[in-house]
Design a protein around this motif. Structure first.
Motif, short mmCIF file in Angstrom:
data_model
loop_
_atom_site.label_atom_id
_atom_site.label_comp_id
_atom_site.label_asym_id
_atom_site.label_seq_id
_atom_site.Cartn_x
_atom_site.Cartn_y
_atom_site.Cartn_z
N ARG A 20 0.84 -1.19 0.00
CA ARG A 20 0.00 0.00 0.00
C ARG A 20 0.88 1.24 0.00
NH1 ARG A 20 -5.11 -0.36 4.10
NH2 ARG A 20 -6.48 -1.48 2.70
N LYS A 21 0.56 2.13 -0.90
CA LYS A 21 1.34 3.36 -1.00
C LYS A 21 0.98 4.27 0.17
CE LYS A 21 2.67 6.92 -4.25
NZ LYS A 21 2.33 7.63 -5.46
N LYS A 22 2.00 4.81 0.80
CA LYS A 22 1.79 5.71 1.93
C LYS A 22 1.25 7.03 1.42
CE LYS A 22 4.33 5.79 6.24
NZ LYS A 22 5.62 5.97 6.88
N VAL A 23 0.11 7.44 1.96
CA VAL A 23 -0.47 8.71 1.54
C VAL A 23 0.07 9.80 2.43
CG1 VAL A 23 -2.62 9.99 1.21
CG2 VAL A 23 -2.56 7.52 0.81
N GLN A 24 0.80 10.72 1.81
CA GLN A 24 1.35 11.82 2.59
C GLN A 24 0.37 12.98 2.57
OE1 GLN A 24 5.10 12.48 0.67
NE2 GLN A 24 6.16 11.11 2.06
N ARG A 25 0.21 13.62 3.71
CA ARG A 25 -0.69 14.76 3.76
C ARG A 25 0.03 15.96 4.37
NH1 ARG A 25 -3.46 15.92 8.31
NH2 ARG A 25 -2.92 14.74 10.16
N ASP A 26 -0.32 17.11 3.83
CA ASP A 26 0.27 18.35 4.30
C ASP A 26 -0.69 18.98 5.31
OD1 ASP A 26 1.52 20.76 4.70
OD2 ASP A 26 1.98 21.06 2.59
N PRO A 27 -0.29 19.09 6.57
CA PRO A 27 -1.21 19.61 7.58
C PRO A 27 -1.64 21.05 7.34
CG PRO A 27 0.98 19.37 8.49
CD PRO A 27 0.99 18.74 7.13
N ARG A 28 -0.89 21.78 6.51
CA ARG A 28 -1.27 23.16 6.25
C ARG A 28 -2.55 23.25 5.44
NH1 ARG A 28 3.89 25.18 3.27
NH2 ARG A 28 3.52 23.14 2.34
N PHE A 29 -2.77 22.27 4.58
CA PHE A 29 -3.91 22.33 3.67
C PHE A 29 -4.96 21.26 3.95
CE2 PHE A 29 -0.02 23.56 1.33
CZ PHE A 29 -0.26 24.92 1.31
N ASP A 30 -4.76 20.48 5.00
CA ASP A 30 -5.67 19.38 5.29
C ASP A 30 -6.72 19.79 6.31
OD1 ASP A 30 -6.77 16.91 5.20
OD2 ASP A 30 -4.96 15.82 5.78
N ASP A 31 -7.96 19.35 6.09
CA ASP A 31 -9.04 19.68 7.02
C ASP A 31 -8.92 18.92 8.34
OD1 ASP A 31 -10.22 21.48 5.31
OD2 ASP A 31 -11.49 19.98 4.34
N LEU A 32 -8.23 17.80 8.33
CA LEU A 32 -8.08 17.01 9.55
C LEU A 32 -7.33 17.79 10.63
CD1 LEU A 32 -7.12 13.52 8.10
CD2 LEU A 32 -9.21 14.09 9.31
N SER A 33 -6.49 18.70 10.21
CA SER A 33 -5.69 19.47 11.17
C SER A 33 -6.46 20.65 11.75
CB SER A 33 -4.43 20.00 10.48
OG SER A 33 -3.73 18.94 9.91
#
Length: 167
Positions: A20-33
């Motif tokens: 499984r490819k690791k999904v990288q997320r940028d906390p600056r643009f992510d709603d989860l943050s």
């Protein structure tokens, strides 16, 4: 591992188990943050101001002790950058406070039953200029500020005038 036919040449790189490819997320643009609120950010990281102040004092002490011209120049640039960052932060804080005060006034007027009135950008700029002028007047630097402004405008005007080469 998967068995492969002996009649077909084995590929050089074969995938045994699909990874499984690791999904990288940028906390600056992510709603989860969560969303960015400068007031909360400033309160949370206010302890950094003290650390920055200590670092600035340390750089100033090093600058006084330093004899090497190259090192001294480096330290001077660092000190200037720190000072400029501090001034920019203060300016931003003032701007934020001004906006908050305007919002509070609008809320008060709305509570009284009056229709809210929002300032245009140009009017906000005028208020900012008036405040800057009042601050300069208090510190006694109005004349030097106006002289600099005149010189700047004169240079701009000179640029727009036709030069001797073109005539």
């Amino acid at each position: 591992p998967l068995e492969m036919s002996a009649k077909k040449p084995v590929p050089f790189l074969r995938q045994v188990v699909p990874v499984r490819k690791k999904v990288q997320r940028d906390p600056r643009f992510d709603d989860l943050s969560g969303e960015y609120k400068p007031e909360i950010f400033m309160k949370t990281y206010s302890f950094l101001d003290g650390i920055k102040k200590q670092e600035k004092e340390m750089v100033q002490k090093q600058l006084k002790k330093c004899r090497n011209m190259e090192q001294k120049e480096k330290l001077q640039r660092l000190l200037n950058r720190m000072t400029q960052q501090e001034q920019a932060q203060k300016k931003q804080q003032k701007l934020r406070e001004r906006e908050l005060s305007l919002k509070r006034q609008q809320r008060e007027l709305a509570k009284q039953g009056k229709k809210p009135f929002f300032l245009k950008k140009s009017e906000k700029r005028k208020l900012e200029l008036a405040e800057k002028y009042a601050e300069l007047k208090r510190s006694g630097k109005v004349e030097s500020f106006l002289n600099k402004k005149r010189k700047r405008n004169a240079i701009k005007d000179k640029r727009h005038l036709p030069s001797q080469k073109n005539l």
